[in-house]
Design an enzyme around this catalytic site. Structure first.
Site, PDB file in Angstrom:
ATOM      1  N   SER A  51       0.961  -1.101   0.234  1.00 18.93           N
ATOM      2  CA  SER A  51       0.213  -0.184   0.051  1.00 18.93           C
ATOM      3  C   SER A  51       0.917   1.467  -0.548  1.00 18.93           C
ATOM      4  O   SER A  51       1.598   1.833  -0.608  1.00 18.93           O
ATOM      5  CB  SER A  51      -0.676   0.282   1.440  1.00 18.93           C
ATOM      6  OG  SER A  51      -1.987   0.928   0.688  1.00 18.93           O
ATOM      7  N   LYS A  80     -18.710  19.171   4.411  1.00 21.35           N
ATOM      8  CA  LYS A  80     -17.143  19.531   5.476  1.00 21.35           C
ATOM      9  C   LYS A  80     -17.474  17.837   6.420  1.00 21.35           C
ATOM     10  O   LYS A  80     -15.935  18.050   7.161  1.00 21.35           O
ATOM     11  CB  LYS A  80     -17.985  20.775   6.741  1.00 21.35           C
ATOM     12  CG  LYS A  80     -16.262  21.215   7.932  1.00 21.35           C
ATOM     13  CD  LYS A  80     -15.474  21.447   7.787  1.00 21.35           C
ATOM     14  CE  LYS A  80     -14.135  21.294   7.909  1.00 21.35           C
ATOM     15  NZ  LYS A  80     -12.529  21.780   7.175  1.00 21.35           N
TER      16      LYS A  80
END
Length: 237
Positions: free
Chosen positions: A66, A118
């Site tokens: 990863s 948000k």
């Protein structure tokens, strides 16, 4: 590891400043991944070798998965031990939700925001289907960027190599995934290089006390940064 990224940046400075004296650089990577921003920085730092036309080789003895694999991508050559883990080209975010637990004890979790997105998926809110879809879309966007970095430097089939699966280096070679170029340990590979050229090891000098205290503080800071990264966009691991 991501906690060593500033040290690595300074070491790359040393190589770049003295690049006329070097035939190339070897970086030994050992990382299962972590925060997107942290490993994105490491990827960018490793790209400096390419920009400076310094031949870069990455050795993997145990794991470069990863984020660890992301930072290895700019290498001209990736050498890995047969049982080293590579791949895991995907993005994951784990967000536990404590809303029902808080309701049982009479606590209401409230979040106030300005801006439609948000906050989407939260630890205390009742996430709407739209919020969940937006959160997943963010992860997909990061995965596309990760995949683009892989295909920039490696001739791979994204449908096979960029699924989030991982393999031993030997398995990746057998399946012709083109994630690594050669099977060998870092010691074996460096020993071979040393037969016809001189090796210069670049390290960081520090006393034992400073190293222990500094390492502890760096680890604590890294955990705080990682927690923030989790909330903002997931992990490369």
């Amino acid at each position: 590891m991501a906690s060593d990224r500033q040290t690595l940046a300074r070491q790359i400075d040393e190589v770049v400043i003295n690049k006329s004296r070097f035939a190339g650089a070897v970086v030994v990577v050992s990382s299962p991944g972590g925060g997107v921003a942290q490993y994105g920085q490491l990827y960018a730092e490793m790209e400096r070798f390419r920009k400076e036309k310094i031949h870069l080789q990455v050795c993997v003895d145990t794991v470069a998965a990863s984020g660890g694999y992301l930072m290895s991508l700019p290498a001209n050559k990736i050498i890995a031990a047969p049982f080293a883990m590579v791949g895991s080209i995907g993005v994951v975010a784990q967000v536990p939700n404590y809303r029902k637990l808080l309701e049982r004890i009479g606590v209401e979790g409230r979040i106030f925001t300005a801006g439609k997105y948000k906050r989407t998926v939260t630890t205390t809110g009742d996430d709407s289907p739209e919020a969940i879809e937006h959160f997943k879309a963010d992860l997909e966007a990061i995965h596309r960027q990760f995949t683009a970095a892989v295909t920039k430097y490696r001739k791979v089939d994204p449908d096979r190599a960029c699924t989030g699966a991982h393999w031993t280096a030997a398995q990746s070679v057998e399946q012709q995934l083109n994630l690594v170029d050669e099977l060998a340990t870092s010691s074996e590979y460096l020993f071979k290089l040393n037969q016809d050229r001189d090796l210069v090891f670049i390290g960081s000098a520090s006393n034992l006390f400073a190293r222990r205290v500094g390492g502890f503080l760096a680890d604590m800071c890294e955990r705080v940064i990682s927690r923030i990264s989790h909330r903002l966009g997931g992990d490369l691991q």
